[in-house]
Design a protein around this motif. Structure first.
Motif, PDB file in Angstrom:
ATOM      1  N   LEU A 113       0.512   1.630  -8.100  1.00  9.28           N
ATOM      2  CA  LEU A 113       1.954   1.676  -8.315  1.00  9.28           C
ATOM      3  C   LEU A 113       2.606   0.417  -7.756  1.00  9.28           C
ATOM      4  N   ALA A 114       3.604  -0.059  -8.427  1.00  6.78           N
ATOM      5  CA  ALA A 114       4.322  -1.258  -7.978  1.00  6.78           C
ATOM      6  C   ALA A 114       5.389  -0.864  -6.964  1.00  6.78           C
ATOM      7  N   GLU A 115       4.928  -0.246  -5.886  1.00  6.59           N
ATOM      8  CA  GLU A 115       5.841   0.237  -4.857  1.00  6.59           C
ATOM      9  C   GLU A 115       5.302  -0.139  -3.490  1.00  6.59           C
ATOM     10  N   PRO A 116       6.188  -0.394  -2.527  1.00  8.05           N
ATOM     11  CA  PRO A 116       5.722  -0.678  -1.159  1.00  8.05           C
ATOM     12  C   PRO A 116       5.188   0.584  -0.499  1.00  8.05           C
ATOM     13  N   PRO A 117       4.484   0.456   0.605  1.00  6.44           N
ATOM     14  CA  PRO A 117       4.019   1.645   1.338  1.00  6.44           C
ATOM     15  C   PRO A 117       5.188   2.535   1.735  1.00  6.44           C
ATOM     16  N   ARG A 118       4.960   3.847   1.683  1.00  5.07           N
ATOM     17  CA  ARG A 118       6.017   4.802   2.038  1.00  5.07           C
ATOM     18  C   ARG A 118       5.788   5.287   3.463  1.00  5.07           C
ATOM     19  N   PRO A 119       6.751   5.079   4.366  1.00  2.00           N
ATOM     20  CA  PRO A 119       6.549   5.482   5.761  1.00  2.00           C
ATOM     21  C   PRO A 119       6.543   6.992   5.927  1.00  2.00           C
ATOM     22  N   LEU A 120       5.661   7.476   6.798  1.00  2.00           N
ATOM     23  CA  LEU A 120       5.634   8.892   7.175  1.00  2.00           C
ATOM     24  C   LEU A 120       6.256   9.056   8.562  1.00  2.00           C
ATOM     25  N   PHE A 121       5.571   8.591   9.610  1.00  2.00           N
ATOM     26  CA  PHE A 121       6.147   8.620  10.952  1.00  2.00           C
ATOM     27  C   PHE A 121       5.296   7.763  11.866  1.00  2.00           C
ATOM     28  N   ASP A 122       5.850   7.429  13.023  1.00  2.00           N
ATOM     29  CA  ASP A 122       5.167   6.638  14.036  1.00  2.00           C
ATOM     30  C   ASP A 122       4.847   7.546  15.219  1.00  2.00           C
ATOM     31  N   PRO A 123       3.569   7.728  15.572  1.00  2.00           N
ATOM     32  CA  PRO A 123       3.238   8.607  16.696  1.00  2.00           C
ATOM     33  C   PRO A 123       3.564   7.993  18.049  1.00  2.00           C
ATOM     34  N   GLU A 124       3.846   6.683  18.094  1.00  2.00           N
ATOM     35  CA  GLU A 124       4.117   6.009  19.361  1.00  2.00           C
ATOM     36  C   GLU A 124       5.369   5.131  19.262  1.00  2.00           C
ATOM     37  N   PRO A 125       6.518   5.709  18.956  1.00  2.00           N
ATOM     38  CA  PRO A 125       7.726   4.891  18.799  1.00  2.00           C
ATOM     39  C   PRO A 125       8.176   4.219  20.093  1.00  2.00           C
ATOM     40  N   ASP A 126       7.748   4.738  21.230  1.00  3.03           N
ATOM     41  CA  ASP A 126       8.146   4.160  22.519  1.00  3.03           C
ATOM     42  C   ASP A 126       7.153   3.121  23.034  1.00  3.03           C
ATOM     43  N   HIS A 127       6.157   2.762  22.204  1.00  2.00           N
ATOM     44  CA  HIS A 127       5.150   1.774  22.603  1.00  2.00           C
ATOM     45  C   HIS A 127       5.047   0.709  21.514  1.00  2.00           C
ATOM     46  N   PRO A 128       6.044  -0.165  21.407  1.00  2.00           N
ATOM     47  CA  PRO A 128       6.054  -1.148  20.320  1.00  2.00           C
ATOM     48  C   PRO A 128       4.916  -2.152  20.372  1.00  2.00           C
ATOM     49  N   GLY A 129       4.273  -2.306  21.515  1.00  2.00           N
ATOM     50  CA  GLY A 129       3.142  -3.221  21.618  1.00  2.00           C
ATOM     51  C   GLY A 129       1.826  -2.609  21.178  1.00  2.00           C
ATOM     52  N   ASN A 130       1.840  -1.311  20.862  1.00  2.00           N
ATOM     53  CA  ASN A 130       0.629  -0.627  20.420  1.00  2.00           C
ATOM     54  C   ASN A 130       0.485  -0.692  18.902  1.00  2.00           C
ATOM     55  N   ARG A 131      -0.729  -0.570  18.451  1.00  2.00           N
ATOM     56  CA  ARG A 131      -0.979  -0.390  17.021  1.00  2.00           C
ATOM     57  C   ARG A 131      -2.105   0.616  16.840  1.00  2.00           C
ATOM     58  N   LEU A 132      -2.139   1.256  15.677  1.00  2.00           N
ATOM     59  CA  LEU A 132      -3.235   2.150  15.335  1.00  2.00           C
ATOM     60  C   LEU A 132      -4.434   1.306  14.905  1.00  2.00           C
ATOM     61  N   ASN A 133      -5.616   1.744  15.306  1.00  3.33           N
ATOM     62  CA  ASN A 133      -6.832   0.977  15.033  1.00  3.33           C
ATOM     63  C   ASN A 133      -7.785   1.822  14.200  1.00  3.33           C
TER      64      ASN A 133
END
Length: 297
Positions: A89-109
């Motif tokens: 689909l010619a659409e950007p990724p659709r956000p669901l939710f962030d499990p760590e909104p208070d940790h902006p330096g973290n990323r999912l691996n």
């Protein structure tokens, strides 16, 4: 093809990924899919034709891992949470939710689905090697449970063929753990050390299980694929022509080919001696894998 310890390998995509990761075989498309974490690139390889495609998913996004979805498309685990994405689909990724909104330096691996359709994924502090990460279990209804804390670099998520054992590694600590696994409830218990590499150079990265229940690990820094029997013994080592393989996955119509991603980051002058660093490899191991589970949400 190059021969090594009785096995055969070939670099099928010399794409020089910065951080190639999480290869997975899709039986519907008959393609091998993987990501370049640092470029937010979703890539595919067709072993029947040799065709390689790469799609830039979103500018500035870091995609740590992904899962095939039962309803089509992908679940993405990124530096800003979970997204769904359909490359058709010619659409950007659709956000669901962030499990760590208070940790902006973290990323999912690293992340993988169990055979009940749950997505297991670890988080990490991207800029430092400190124990600020967690292991999460994402249910089909998007309930997200915290399963472990104090993780530095999460990797090697895999399950035994009978679903009774789950494997998980902290690459920085050079440890692979095994847990008793309750597949009905998605509960871990009886954590123990499965393999301790802390006195050696190699660091366990991504993993795959073969049909015999053996755990294959990509060993960063040594260029090795290591096969562990269910009791933790090392029974095979395959040497690749790059220092940093990152993750294996079985694929092909018979699930009898092992695909291996690799990275080229932080190699400096060594990169000139490793022209295939960051490439995608296929290895003939004589083993067969298991189908890739899909996210049920």
């Amino acid at each position: 093809m190059g021969a090594t310890t009785g096995d055969r390998y070939e670099c099928v995509v010399a794409g020089a990924d910065i951080l190639g990761e999480v290869p997975m075989w899709c039986e519907r498309t008959r393609l091998l899919w993987w990501v370049d974490v640092r470029r937010a690139a979703l890539q595919s390889y067709d072993p029947a034709t040799g065709r390689h495609t790469a799609r830039r998913v979103a500018e500035g996004m870091l995609i740590g891992s992904m899962a095939l979805r039962r309803n089509g498309g992908f679940l993405l685990a990124t530096d800003s949470g979970f997204y769904t994405y359909d490359p058709d689909l010619a659409e950007p990724p659709r956000p669901l939710f962030d499990p760590e909104p208070d940790h902006p330096g973290n990323r999912l691996n690293d992340g993988r689905c169990d055979r009940r359709g749950r997505f297991w994924v670890g988080s990490m502090v991207d800029a430092e090697r400190i124990p600020g990460g967690r292991l999460y279990c994402l249910e089909a209804d998007l309930r997200c449970r915290t399963m472990l804390e104090g993780i530095v670099v999460p990797n090697s998520i895999a399950w035994s063929p009978d679903d009774r054992t789950m494997y998980f590694a902290d690459t920085h600590r050079q440890l692979i753990w095994a847990f008793d696994y309750d597949a009905d409830d998605g509960v871990l218990s009886r954590q123990r050390v499965f393999q301790d590499w802390s006195h050696q150079k190699g660091r366990p990265d991504g993993a795959a299980i073969d049909a015999d229940g053996c755990l294959w690990n990509a060993m960063v820094a040594t260029g090795q694929l290591v096969r562990h029997t269910p009791d933790g013994r090392v029974d095979r080592i395959i040497q690749l022509p790059v220092s940093n393989p990152t993750c294996p996955a079985f694929g092909g119509d018979g699930l009898d080919l092992m695909f291996v991603t690799s990275h080229s980051q932080r190699l400096g002058d060594q990169l000139a001696r490793e022209p295939l660093a960051g490439g995608l490899f296929v290895v003939e191991t004589g083993c067969q894998g298991l189908p890739e589970p899909r996210f049920a949400g």
